[in-house]
Design a protein around this motif. Structure first.
Motif, PDB file in Angstrom:
ATOM      1  N   MET A 135       0.848  -1.181   0.000  1.00 14.71           N
ATOM      2  CA  MET A 135       0.000   0.000   0.000  1.00 14.71           C
ATOM      3  C   MET A 135       0.896   1.248   0.000  1.00 14.71           C
ATOM      4  SD  MET A 135      -2.921   1.064   2.723  1.00 14.71           S
ATOM      5  CE  MET A 135      -3.890   2.525   2.539  1.00 14.71           C
ATOM      6  N   ALA A 136       0.685   2.110  -0.992  1.00 15.08           N
ATOM      7  CA  ALA A 136       1.493   3.319  -1.115  1.00 15.08           C
ATOM      8  C   ALA A 136       0.564   4.530  -1.196  1.00 15.08           C
ATOM      9  CB  ALA A 136       2.373   3.243  -2.361  1.00 15.08           C
ATOM     10  N   PRO A 137       0.054   5.006  -0.041  1.00 15.86           N
ATOM     11  CA  PRO A 137      -0.873   6.146  -0.062  1.00 15.86           C
ATOM     12  C   PRO A 137      -0.167   7.436  -0.432  1.00 15.86           C
ATOM     13  CG  PRO A 137      -0.282   5.604   2.187  1.00 15.86           C
ATOM     14  CD  PRO A 137       0.331   4.540   1.314  1.00 15.86           C
ATOM     15  N   ALA A 138      -0.923   8.379  -0.968  1.00 15.36           N
ATOM     16  CA  ALA A 138      -0.367   9.691  -1.317  1.00 15.36           C
ATOM     17  C   ALA A 138       0.112  10.419  -0.069  1.00 15.36           C
ATOM     18  CB  ALA A 138      -1.421  10.513  -2.052  1.00 15.36           C
ATOM     19  N   ASP A 139      -0.563  10.186   1.060  1.00 13.61           N
ATOM     20  CA  ASP A 139      -0.195  10.838   2.317  1.00 13.61           C
ATOM     21  C   ASP A 139      -0.035   9.758   3.378  1.00 13.61           C
ATOM     22  OD1 ASP A 139       0.013  12.267   4.684  1.00 13.61           O
ATOM     23  OD2 ASP A 139      -1.814  13.428   4.387  1.00 13.61           O
ATOM     24  N   ASP A 140       1.209   9.503   3.800  1.00  8.82           N
ATOM     25  CA  ASP A 140       1.466   8.452   4.799  1.00  8.82           C
ATOM     26  C   ASP A 140       0.804   8.732   6.143  1.00  8.82           C
ATOM     27  OD1 ASP A 140       2.944   6.735   3.220  1.00  8.82           O
ATOM     28  OD2 ASP A 140       4.850   7.700   3.700  1.00  8.82           O
ATOM     29  N   ASP A 141       0.568  10.021   6.466  1.00  5.35           N
ATOM     30  CA  ASP A 141      -0.067  10.368   7.735  1.00  5.35           C
ATOM     31  C   ASP A 141      -1.566  10.138   7.715  1.00  5.35           C
ATOM     32  OD1 ASP A 141       2.331  11.106   8.930  1.00  5.35           O
ATOM     33  OD2 ASP A 141       2.184  13.159   8.168  1.00  5.35           O
ATOM     34  N   ASN A 142      -2.171  10.053   6.524  1.00 10.26           N
ATOM     35  CA  ASN A 142      -3.609   9.851   6.395  1.00 10.26           C
ATOM     36  C   ASN A 142      -3.879   8.911   5.222  1.00 10.26           C
ATOM     37  OD1 ASN A 142      -6.358  10.005   6.588  1.00 10.26           O
ATOM     38  ND2 ASN A 142      -6.524  12.054   5.752  1.00 10.26           N
ATOM     39  N   PRO A 143      -3.588   7.614   5.445  1.00 12.33           N
ATOM     40  CA  PRO A 143      -3.717   6.671   4.325  1.00 12.33           C
ATOM     41  C   PRO A 143      -5.164   6.425   3.960  1.00 12.33           C
ATOM     42  CG  PRO A 143      -3.087   5.517   6.310  1.00 12.33           C
ATOM     43  CD  PRO A 143      -3.108   6.970   6.642  1.00 12.33           C
TER      44      PRO A 143
END
Length: 143
Positions: A135-143
């Motif tokens: 999983m590679a979310p655009a924002d690691d703080d708010n996946p």
């Protein structure tokens, strides 16, 4: 908003579906506390779903009983409560390895050579990573 069957049957002041709808309209249209809310109740009359509003500020799609919401960490509380109830009824053991309750095709890692248990998951001591590796979310703080 969540109500139990006991609250419905024992509380004559439990809000009707029309009253719940009024509250939702007030909170969404007047107070602007949300863009869409779905309330589910159950009791002697069965299941009742009341909804109002849209999926998002920029999405005109109305919310309904099938709308998925991002609810974040609050699910940890409900999941652990359900685990406690299931353990109390003898349906699962708190020391059961997680793998025991997963399909054989799912690989559950071990931690320090030991199987991860339901208690490990419930107490956040499993050692599992915060996010899956794929999983590679655009924002690691708010996946």
């Amino acid at each position: 908003m969540t109500f139990s069957a006991a609250a419905v049957s024992s509380n004559p002041h439990f809000p009707s579906p029309a009253e719940i709808k009024r509250i939702l309209v007030e909170r969404i249209d007047q107070q602007r506390q949300s863009v869409g809310i779905v309330v589910g109740t159950f009791g002697p009359e069965g299941r009742v779903i009341v909804s109002h509003g849209n999926f998002g500020a920029f999405y005109a799609r109305p919310v309904d009983a099938d709308t998925g919401f991002e609810i974040g960490s609050i699910t940890k509380v409900f999941t652990t409560l359900l685990l406690a109830e299931m353990a109390g009824r003898g349906e699962v053991g708190l020391d059961d390895p997680v793998a025991m309750h997963l399909p054989a095709t799912v690989h559950m890692p071990t931690r320090d050579g030991c199987e991860i248990t339901l208690t490990d998951l419930a107490t956040h001591t499993s050692g599992l990573p915060r996010l899956p590796e794929n999983m590679a979310p655009a924002d690691d703080d708010n996946p």
